[in-house]
Write an enzyme that holds these catalytic residues in place. Sequence first.
Site: not given
Ligand code: GLN
Length: 782
Positions: A581, A714
Amino acid sequence: MTASAFPTGTILGYPRIGRRRELKKAVEAHWAGTLSASELEDAVRSIRSDIRDRLVALGLGAADSSIPESFSLYDQVLDAAVTVGAVPSRFAGEIDLAADELDAYFTLARGRGEIAPLEMTKWFDSNYHYLVPEIGPDTTFGLTSERLVRDVVEAREAGFVTRPVIVGPLTLLLLSKAEEGAPEGFEPFSRIGDLVPVYAELLAKLRAAGAEWVQIDEPALVSDAVPVSSERVLRALDGVYQRLGASSDRPRIFVSAAYGSIGDALGVLAATPVEAIGVDLVRGVLPSRVDSATRTRLAEKTLVAGVIDGRNVWRGDLAAALEKAADARRLSHSVAVSTSTTLIHVPHDVTLETELDPRLVSWLAFADQKVQQVGIVARGLTGGTAAVERELAAASAALADRDAAPGVHDNSVRGRVSLLSAADRERASWAERRDAQREALDLPVLPTTTIGSFPQTAEIRRARARYLSGADSAETYVTTIKNEIADVIRLQEELGLDVLVHGEPERNDMVQYFAENLEGFEVTKHGWVQSYGSRCTRPSILWGDVSRLGPITVGWSRYAQSLTDKPVKGMLTGPVTILAWSFVRDDQPLAETAAQVALALRDEIADLERAGIRIVQVDEPALRELLPLREEDQPAYLEWSVGAFRLATGGAKPDTQIHTHLCYSEFGVVLDAIKRLDADVTSIESARSRMEIVDDIAASGFDHGIGPGVYDIHSPRVPSVDEVTELLTRAVEGIELDRIWVNPDCGLKTRGYEETAASLRNVLEAARLVRARIAERAEAAV
Ligand code: GLN
Ligand code: ZN
């Protein structure tokens, strides 16, 4: 058909989000009801007009088809699906493409009420997400949206001849999924024959609108990760382009195959009537052997050599790019220069970054600079001038300058990496660790936890903005964050979770936060890149050797741990995800950069241990994303990526419990990698797939801790106790009890507090019910 030649230089696509994110602002205002449909169309027209003017200013021709008509209101795959009328029947009655196209389009993208939007997934090995079309045996294809045709007309009226771009029929179907209710085993790809006539009709309309060339994107040709054998894909490729090529009523066809090596598809396309073929010569190479028939056919076509990297932000070696393009001439006299992929993966313009070190800026090229680079290499190919020579020399000088710059090579970092041995990637045996952790942590059966973040409220974001702008002092900001941590700890204790988190309120983004706190990274101000729809990210630039100046997360974790007797999980982003990223330096193998990042994290874990933290989670949600598209490249990738994770975690004491978290439900794809990561506990998404992965886990021989997500974060929906109980019961029936963890699917940062608390309450209630049931059964058995 016209006889116009392919332009000597072009790009495969240009960012559409807008230099100042104008598109994001306009569509979000439209969704919020403050911008009418016609006002949105006006805003879009002006963005598109700005893009055309800018591309001409950067050196593309206004009327030679070198400007790609690659705009999209949301996503190019959705555009193609809507163009051919591929609307899933579950939307019938809700939307009407013919009557209100815009409303239908955004409803497919975003859902409405109980109707879920199209699923979203990653576009090849990039961090861009497309919408997954749903195709069934009864999907009726027909030319339904003529937006692309209108775009061509709009440009022509402004005095331009642009080159319309559309996702091709093979790629569209290969990226689709079977519609709900389709018979078992139905393949969207089986509908290819029905789809092609619609493309033929579209081509005719584009021609009538004045398009001289059309670009048909077929990136699926470079990937082994498609659900159909390559023999079938190649056979269909031949059929489709013979058919589209046979029509007399069409623009010239340019088929592009970005994101990797074109392989055998080159020979197949060469035998069709298409006039130009695009190859990615950055991530991919030309086939090493080309038979003489293909050679003869290719000689008549334009080979569009993607030699300017469309995916990274480096100025790169222009002389080498020119050499590659020149080398392509062994296959065709007509070689055009282009970017390797569309430029949607890079930010607009590096000259906007007035706060970056000018020396760093001189090493960079964002989209606008890459358009200029295409022009330089194209001019170099057609005969070169003193001006071209100067540009090539300047690019080489920038490379040499970078190579010699302080921070790019840090001897202490390099020395440490060079001393590493296999033992640094090994922890104590799993059995020893398991027993030590049982003793140290004393957790109940089915321990409950979360993935790390708690909701990032508007208040937290405001406090950060005030602090960054200088309006608030550091003390004020730290107090706000500490208060938030205290609230989050209190909430978790109240709910009764077993392993707590501090909630990550101090992080704007799980990668950028680390980038800001490590040497070797720089963050941009305007470097936005579309992630999906109106969502953008601002990847950091990893330009130098990476090291840690001091502890990064320890203060927050220690504070959180001081508030509770329960274990607080330290929370780090893993080396692979940090690389995936960010924009990563291109002057050394990723493996080497990953090892540097891993060492910084390793030190962080040691500091967390010293601060009394007994559990550390190292997130690797991007492990899957970087998996190479060609199977033959996958083992080498898994070797270095898994190696980096193990290097980061390999120094942890046996009784320190290492967790990892992965964000996708196709467990099978990276099962081998998960095993090799050797984390003590792995949490993974699974609620949406109704725990289908339980069987995979059971069958895999994987024997460490596992937390299959029981709550889909989500969606704003609060899962009922029954629902979670059912999912947990499935897990308990399939996997050994002492390995199962209870947790949501992913971090909670995008959710609101109310729904989060309600959901977690139900998760905990379900865990209590299942534990009680197990205890009862155990008693009955005695
Ligand atoms: N530790 C991160 C969170 O809880 C993990 C995020 C992710 O898996 N994209 O936001
Ligand atoms: Zn996740």
